[in-house]
Design a protein around this motif. Sequence first.
Motif, mmCIF file in Angstrom:
data_model
loop_
_atom_site.group_PDB
_atom_site.id
_atom_site.type_symbol
_atom_site.label_atom_id
_atom_site.label_comp_id
_atom_site.label_asym_id
_atom_site.label_seq_id
_atom_site.Cartn_x
_atom_site.Cartn_y
_atom_site.Cartn_z
ATOM 1 N N ASN A 1 0.820 -1.211 0.000
ATOM 2 C CA ASN A 1 0.000 0.000 0.000
ATOM 3 C C ASN A 1 0.858 1.268 0.000
ATOM 4 O O ASN A 1 0.383 2.337 0.352
ATOM 5 N N ARG A 2 2.132 1.140 -0.422
ATOM 6 C CA ARG A 2 3.017 2.297 -0.482
ATOM 7 C C ARG A 2 3.378 2.598 -1.941
ATOM 8 O O ARG A 2 3.880 1.740 -2.658
ATOM 9 N N TYR B 1 7.464 8.181 -0.325
ATOM 10 C CA TYR B 1 6.305 7.329 -0.560
ATOM 11 C C TYR B 1 5.105 7.896 0.163
ATOM 12 O O TYR B 1 5.230 8.633 1.128
ATOM 13 N N LYS B 2 3.941 7.558 -0.373
ATOM 14 C CA LYS B 2 2.697 7.876 0.315
ATOM 15 C C LYS B 2 1.968 6.560 0.529
ATOM 16 O O LYS B 2 2.034 5.648 -0.300
ATOM 17 N N THR B 3 1.313 6.474 1.659
ATOM 18 C CA THR B 3 0.590 5.259 2.005
ATOM 19 C C THR B 3 -0.820 5.349 1.450
ATOM 20 O O THR B 3 -1.530 6.321 1.701
ATOM 21 N N GLU C 1 -5.609 0.647 2.429
ATOM 22 C CA GLU C 1 -5.575 -0.784 2.115
ATOM 23 C C GLU C 1 -6.381 -1.550 3.142
ATOM 24 O O GLU C 1 -6.428 -1.191 4.308
ATOM 25 N N SER D 1 -4.822 -2.614 6.562
ATOM 26 C CA SER D 1 -4.653 -1.686 7.673
ATOM 27 C C SER D 1 -5.685 -2.025 8.740
ATOM 28 O O SER D 1 -6.803 -2.424 8.433
ATOM 29 N N GLU E 1 -0.522 0.005 10.430
ATOM 30 C CA GLU E 1 -0.156 -0.330 9.054
ATOM 31 C C GLU E 1 0.584 -1.665 9.041
ATOM 32 O O GLU E 1 1.205 -2.040 10.035
ATOM 33 N N ILE F 1 6.763 -3.253 7.542
ATOM 34 C CA ILE F 1 7.623 -3.113 6.372
ATOM 35 C C ILE F 1 8.602 -4.281 6.373
ATOM 36 O O ILE F 1 9.307 -4.513 7.351
#
Length: 160
Positions: A17-18, A68-70, A73, A76, A121, A124
């Motif tokens: 989702n990034r 990046y922007k999230t 999704e 989450s 979130e 990563i």
Amino acid sequence: MLQSMTGYGSSTLLIGNRDFSFEIKGVNNRYLDVRVHLPRDYYKLENDIKEKISSYVNRGKVDLYINYKTLPEASSKVDIDKALVKEYYGAIQDIADDFDFDDDVSLQFILSQPNVMTLTEPEIELEEEKVHIIKAVASACEEFVQMRENEATNLIKSIK
């Protein structure tokens, strides 16, 4: 092939989702000076990224910006601290009783208080993402090098 010292390249990448953007810019410098501007979660990749850039460029002051922007999704997760909701509600009721106020507290008000609702979130997975990020950096570098070569060709034509 001859290359100018200035150039620009970019690429994009979607991981989970990034939504990532990669921008590389270069200007004249006697030596290679690479600066990588990364989001905090990706600091561990700095040396690998510098190594990839130096495989494409041997001179110049080069800046790579990774952002990046999230995106929203389904993975989450919203967590609500029910104990904290009870604490807020109890404190508000106590004040209402002590001062003879009407008890008109709303759920929306309590949920808007700090730390009551948190959005979690997905974790990563840096090692899994590293391969894709390095490929996106390489793609931006290829565009960067192509622009430098095009500019060098145009400069040679101008000089002739």
